[in-house]
Enzyme design. Structure first.
Site, PDB file in Angstrom:
ATOM      1  N   ASN A  99       0.831  -1.205   0.000  1.00  0.00           N
ATOM      2  CA  ASN A  99       0.000   0.000   0.000  1.00  0.00           C
ATOM      3  C   ASN A  99       0.870   1.261   0.000  1.00  0.00           C
ATOM      4  O   ASN A  99       2.096   1.188   0.005  1.00  0.00           O
ATOM      5  CB  ASN A  99      -0.954  -0.016   1.189  1.00  0.00           C
ATOM      6  N   HIS A 129      23.638   2.770  12.982  1.00  0.00           N
ATOM      7  CA  HIS A 129      24.835   3.605  13.078  1.00  0.00           C
ATOM      8  C   HIS A 129      25.682   3.137  14.257  1.00  0.00           C
ATOM      9  O   HIS A 129      25.181   2.525  15.206  1.00  0.00           O
ATOM     10  CB  HIS A 129      24.450   5.069  13.241  1.00  0.00           C
ATOM     11  N   GLY A 156      -1.269  -0.836   9.087  1.00  0.00           N
ATOM     12  CA  GLY A 156      -0.764   0.479   8.726  1.00  0.00           C
ATOM     13  C   GLY A 156       0.256   1.010   9.715  1.00  0.00           C
ATOM     14  O   GLY A 156       0.195   0.741  10.916  1.00  0.00           O
ATOM     15  N   ALA A 174      -1.418  -2.551  13.564  1.00  0.00           N
ATOM     16  CA  ALA A 174      -1.139  -1.197  13.103  1.00  0.00           C
ATOM     17  C   ALA A 174      -0.368  -0.399  14.155  1.00  0.00           C
ATOM     18  O   ALA A 174      -0.654  -0.485  15.349  1.00  0.00           O
ATOM     19  CB  ALA A 174      -2.447  -0.488  12.759  1.00  0.00           C
ATOM     20  N   ARG A 180      12.344  -6.912  17.457  1.00  0.00           N
ATOM     21  CA  ARG A 180      12.907  -8.252  17.661  1.00  0.00           C
ATOM     22  C   ARG A 180      12.129  -9.239  16.795  1.00  0.00           C
ATOM     23  O   ARG A 180      11.046  -8.930  16.308  1.00  0.00           O
ATOM     24  CB  ARG A 180      12.837  -8.650  19.131  1.00  0.00           C
ATOM     25  N   ARG A 197      -1.102 -13.583  20.751  1.00  0.00           N
ATOM     26  CA  ARG A 197      -1.859 -14.824  20.650  1.00  0.00           C
ATOM     27  C   ARG A 197      -1.528 -15.508  19.328  1.00  0.00           C
ATOM     28  O   ARG A 197      -1.086 -14.858  18.376  1.00  0.00           O
ATOM     29  CB  ARG A 197      -3.372 -14.583  20.738  1.00  0.00           C
TER      30      ARG A 197
END
Length: 203
Positions: A99, A129, A156, A174, A180, A197
């Site tokens: 998207n 960095h 999103g 979203a 991790r 879950r």
């Protein structure tokens, strides 16, 4: 990648140590590397052309997308705008949907599986960095690979940080910040993103 682009890349590879280190997965100095700056300038210029032409000439926009990302599979559907630093460092599986406002920063290898759903305003960051003050001032950074499995859904505004792997079939809620690895087959949300879950079985 076009023949001209491939030949230019090989020429830059022969003359630029930072580009060779990027390909080998080592530390680089983007700010002092003419080759890396040329490659990102070219990628950003191509993204700008894609974004300008997408709705007027979708066939040409698709051609430019496939030229920018030679590791793209078939049936990929995307919406502009996109912004990508190094198209040749991205692999995208078949039938994935991307998207609007897709952003990939840095030269770490990014692998996105097949049948993925990438929500709007998702961002993948690959460079770390240097923590050491002197090395950071000297411009050293380490691009790290990001891997997204097959049939992954990113909601999103998901942010993925360097070195992360997301397993097959997982859903990232979203606004999550993925710092991790996320296992396969789970719903994961939050900042930092954590599994909450397993994916519910159908029926």
């Amino acid at each position: 990648m076009s023949v001209q682009r491939a030949e230019r890349f090989e020429a830059l590879l022969a003359e630029d140590e930072d580009l060779r280190r990027l390909v080998d997965g080592g530390w680089i100095r983007y700010r002092t590397s003419p080759a890396l700056q040329e490659l990102t300038w070219d990628a950003h210029a191509t993204c700008a052309r894609i974004n300008r032409t997408y709705y007027d000439d979708p066939v040409e926009a698709q051609r430019l997308f496939e030229e920018l990302i030679p590791g793209a599979g078939t049936g990929i559907d995307f919406r502009p705008p996109i912004s990508i630093d190094y198209g040749m460092r991205i692999r995208i599986g078949d039938r994935t949907f991307i998207n609007a406002d897709f952003l990939v920063i840095g030269g770490g290898l990014v692998t996105i599986g097949s049948d993925c759903l990438i929500g709007p305003r998702c961002a993948i960051y690959t460079p770390n960095h240097a923590e050491d003050l002197e090395r950071r001032l000297d411009g050293w950074e380490l691009p790290e690979a990001v891997t997204i499995g097959n049939n992954v859904w990113l909601g999103g505004s998901v942010t993925i940080t360097p070195g992360v792997t997301i397993g097959d079939n997982s859903i990232i809620g979203a606004g999550s910040v993925v710092t991790r690895d996320i296992p396969a087959g789970v719903v994961a949300v939050g900042n930092p993103c954590r599994p909450v879950r397993p994916i519910a079985a159908a029926g």
